[in-house]
Design a protein around this motif. Structure first.
Motif, PDB file in Angstrom:
ATOM      1  N   SER A  34       0.935  -1.371   0.027  1.00 13.56           N
ATOM      2  CA  SER A  34       0.087   0.039   0.006  1.00 13.56           C
ATOM      3  C   SER A  34       0.815   1.345   0.076  1.00 13.56           C
ATOM      4  O   SER A  34       1.947   1.341   0.585  1.00 13.56           O
ATOM      5  CB  SER A  34      -0.816   0.124   1.187  1.00 13.56           C
ATOM      6  N   VAL A  35       0.386   2.089  -0.859  1.00 17.63           N
ATOM      7  CA  VAL A  35       1.147   3.404  -0.763  1.00 17.63           C
ATOM      8  C   VAL A  35       0.260   4.545  -0.069  1.00 17.63           C
ATOM      9  O   VAL A  35      -0.885   4.939  -0.479  1.00 17.63           O
ATOM     10  CB  VAL A  35       1.374   3.832  -2.314  1.00 17.63           C
ATOM     11  N   GLY A  37      -0.066   8.527   1.775  1.00 19.15           N
ATOM     12  CA  GLY A  37       0.585   9.917   1.849  1.00 19.15           C
ATOM     13  C   GLY A  37      -0.533  10.995   1.668  1.00 19.15           C
ATOM     14  O   GLY A  37      -1.573  10.677   1.171  1.00 19.15           O
ATOM     15  N   LYS A  43       1.203  10.240  -5.005  1.00 17.66           N
ATOM     16  CA  LYS A  43       0.715   8.766  -5.246  1.00 17.66           C
ATOM     17  C   LYS A  43       0.383   8.100  -6.465  1.00 17.66           C
ATOM     18  O   LYS A  43       0.728   7.445  -7.287  1.00 17.66           O
ATOM     19  CB  LYS A  43      -0.006   8.442  -4.069  1.00 17.66           C
ATOM     20  N   SER A  44      -0.498   9.248  -6.993  1.00 16.19           N
ATOM     21  CA  SER A  44      -1.353   8.856  -8.243  1.00 16.19           C
ATOM     22  C   SER A  44      -0.146   8.962  -9.623  1.00 16.19           C
ATOM     23  O   SER A  44      -0.179   8.026 -10.418  1.00 16.19           O
ATOM     24  CB  SER A  44      -2.433   9.801  -8.796  1.00 16.19           C
ATOM     25  N   ASP A 172      -5.562   3.013  -7.678  1.00 18.66           N
ATOM     26  CA  ASP A 172      -5.520   4.382  -7.206  1.00 18.66           C
ATOM     27  C   ASP A 172      -6.756   4.786  -6.493  1.00 18.66           C
ATOM     28  O   ASP A 172      -7.778   5.047  -6.944  1.00 18.66           O
ATOM     29  CB  ASP A 172      -5.301   5.401  -8.644  1.00 18.66           C
ATOM     30  N   GLU A 173      -6.612   4.717  -5.273  1.00 24.00           N
ATOM     31  CA  GLU A 173      -7.646   4.887  -4.133  1.00 24.00           C
ATOM     32  C   GLU A 173      -8.786   4.399  -4.608  1.00 24.00           C
ATOM     33  O   GLU A 173      -9.961   4.977  -4.863  1.00 24.00           O
ATOM     34  CB  GLU A 173      -7.794   6.412  -4.060  1.00 24.00           C
ATOM     35  N   ASN A 204      -2.906   2.575  -3.703  1.00 24.81           N
ATOM     36  CA  ASN A 204      -2.797   3.850  -3.102  1.00 24.81           C
ATOM     37  C   ASN A 204      -4.062   4.139  -2.377  1.00 24.81           C
ATOM     38  O   ASN A 204      -5.116   3.779  -2.554  1.00 24.81           O
ATOM     39  CB  ASN A 204      -3.118   4.848  -4.080  1.00 24.81           C
ATOM     40  N   LEU A 221       4.606   8.311   1.207  1.00 28.14           N
ATOM     41  CA  LEU A 221       5.161   9.188   0.400  1.00 28.14           C
ATOM     42  C   LEU A 221       4.940  10.438   1.058  1.00 28.14           C
ATOM     43  O   LEU A 221       3.656  10.796   1.375  1.00 28.14           O
ATOM     44  CB  LEU A 221       4.408   8.859  -0.790  1.00 28.14           C
TER      45      LEU A 221
END
Ligand SMILES: Nc1ncnc2c1ncn2[C@@H]1O[C@H](COP(=O)(O)OP(=O)(O)OP(=O)(O)O)[C@@H](O)[C@H]1O
Ligand SMILES: [Mg+2]
Lengths: 254, 261
Positions: A34-35, A37, A43-44, A172-173, A204, A221
């Motif tokens: 998982s990213v 921040g 992130k994207s 992405d989310e 993300n 991040l």
């Protein structure tokens, strides 16, 4: 050999501000990463560099031993068939049916003519129904996507990614527009994709708690730099503050 | 907003009103336009309309010819609009920021669109009259060119607003450019585009009458002819048929819109 290797990756949209600064990490096959921040951390952008939806400015992205930045058009298409992507706003074609949207995931394997004429094999159609069944939305197969709830649309998005038979899925989310219940359903599906099918996932997320619950490893991040990279159980108080800045601590933990 | 700000706004409104009144006076002074006098002529104008613009039995005998010319005009508008729609679709896909192939084409497409849009259809007919003369080609081209401008702009907006996200998703699956256009962009934007095309057909039937007066074709030509011969009964009949046709087309296209949207 690791599935994905990012080396010294930097990205700037305009001349001045670097959105990503010298990012380094490796992802092993089968990992659920998982990213996290704050908003605007990049992130994207990071995910979009991996399948080159945005151009890479400096450094390298190596996927499966191949240099993504150096790929020509044809190789790039092939790369993208190996990488599925799931979006915050699902990014379906709203006026088309669920099944049509799922089959869009096969375009990477089709010539232009085959795709434009919509030639899909029986096997591909069966696979599409199988996936819809698996994600519990097969009864909606012939409905238009704009008639589905957010959670259902995201499941269509997952089917579209899975039918690509990818090695890696970028999310992405995926739950940022969903209520808690649907969020849990979606996260559970993503987790099972990684454990049952062995597909690597990079997700993300905005919510630290969700990241800690599902991911085995977390990358933090901040302003385009990696400030945390390690097992999710090692991420607590101090590091979270470091990623998000002290002021936002209350906001994050409640 | 506090009291001081409100007072300030009030003052601004007053000053604005005074300015408008001054400008109105000034311009009517310059153009010799007299408001009172022109209002006074309205009753006379109406009584003229009601005594002269009458559809008589005699004028009805010309109806078949009028309908033929009207049909000609309607078909010309439809043909010009549909052809323009095809060209516009191409230009819009080139020009839209989500589907452009490269920057140069995009700029060229947008330039063509704004150039042809910003010259009114009447001006186009006058310009084209010089090179093509008084015939139906001129009228057709004038409608075509102006429509391309308008539709390209409308289509660019439909493509832009409806497709950014799905174009991104399809790119990410490894789809080719034409997969994206044919399976995501066009299916998503088509209803809105058809709606614009219907709107343009309606508009063009109205403009075609005007263009016909200039280029000497279609119903516009007939109108002009009888008007100059002072055959006001026929003028009335022609006007009436145009109104009926426009209303009919509008009803039909509203119905189509309800089905497709
Ligand atoms: N296409 C673009 N053109 C120019 N700048 C961009 C573009 N996309 C993103 N940026 C900028 O890059 C920075 C990072 O954006 P990015 O979307 O990657 O952040 P993020 O971490 O995903 O944020 P969020 O949590 O809000 O989604 C932001 O400052 C943003 O303004
Ligand atoms: Mg983002």
């Amino acid at each position: 050999m690791s599935l994905l290797k990012v080396e010294g990756l930097s990205k700037f949209y305009d001349g001045e501000t670097k959105v990503l600064k010298d990012v380094d990490f490796e992802v092993e096959a089968g990992e659920f990463l998982s990213v996290i921040g704050p908003s605007g951390a990049g992130k994207s952008t990071l995910l979009r560099c991996i399948n080159r939806l945005v151009e890479i400015n400096e450094g390298k992205v190596i996927f499966n031993g191949l240099d993504v930045g150096a790929m020509k058009k044809k190789e790039l298409r092939q790369l993208r068939t190996n990488i599925g992507m799931i979006f915050q706003h699902y990014n379906l074609v709203p006026r088309l049916t669920v099944i049509e949207n799922v089959l869009h995931g096969r375009f990477g394997y089709k010539s232009t003519i085959q795709g434009v004429l919509g030639r899909f094999t029986e096997q591909e159609k069966e696979q599409a129904f199988y996936l819809l069944e698996k994600l519990g939305i097969s009864e909606h197969a012939y409905k238009r996507c704009d008639q589905l709830s957010g959670g259902q649309q995201q499941r269509v998005g997952i089917c579209r990614a899975l039918i690509q038979e990818p090695k890696l899925i970028l999310c992405d989310e995926p739950i940022a527009s969903l209520d808690p219940n649907s969020s849990k359903v979606i996260m559970d599906y993503l987790k099972s994709i990684s454990t049952e099918m062995g597909i690597t996932c990079i997700v993300n997320l905005h919510q630290v708690e969700v990241a800690k619950e599902y991911a085995s490893r977390i990358i933090g991040l901040k302003k385009g730099e990696i400030v945390f990279d390690g097992p999710s159980k090692l991420l607590y108080g101090e590091q979270i503050e470091n990623i998000y800045g002290i002021e936002s601590r209350e906001l994050i933990t409640v | 907003m506090d009291a001081k700000q409100m007072r300030k706004n009030k003052w601004q409104t007053t000053i604005f009103l005074i300015l408008i009144i001054l400008i109105t006076y000034l311009s009517s002074f310059i153009t010799n336009f007299n408001l009172i006098e022109s209002i006074a002529t309205i009753p006379a104008a109406f009584s003229w309309i009601f005594s002269n613009l009458l559809i008589t039995e005699e004028s009805l005998q010309k109806l078949p010819q009028i309908l033929e010319k009207l049909g000609e005009t309607i078909f010309m508008s439809i043909a010009a609009t549909t052809l323009a729609a095809v060209v516009s679709l191409f230009l819009a896909i080139m020009g839209s920021k989500t589907t452009k192939v490269n920057q140069t084409f995009s700029v060229i497409a947008r330039f063509i669109a704004s150039f042809s849009r910003n010259i009114p259809v009447v001006a186009w007919s006058l310009i084209l009259l010089i090179s093509f003369g008084q015939n139906s080609v001129t009228g057709f081209l004038a409608l075509f060119v102006a429509t391309v401008g308008f539709l390209t702009r409308a289509f660019i907006e439909s493509v832009d607003e409806a497709n950014q996200s799905s174009v991104e998703a399809l790119t990410a699956t490894g789809a080719t450019y034409f997969h994206m256009i044919s399976k995501a962009v066009i299916p998503q934007s088509l209803p809105q585009m058809l709606s614009w095309i219907l709107f343009m057909i309606e508009t063009n039937i109205r403009s075609a009458t005007l263009v016909g007066i200039l280029t000497g074709t279609g119903i516009g030509y007939m109108f002009d002819l009888y008007y100059k011969n002072m055959n006001y009964n026929l003028v009335a009949l022609i006007t009436f048929t145009i109104i009926i046709a426009v209303i009919a087309i509008e009803l039909v296209s509203n119905k189509i819109r309800r089905v497709i949207l």
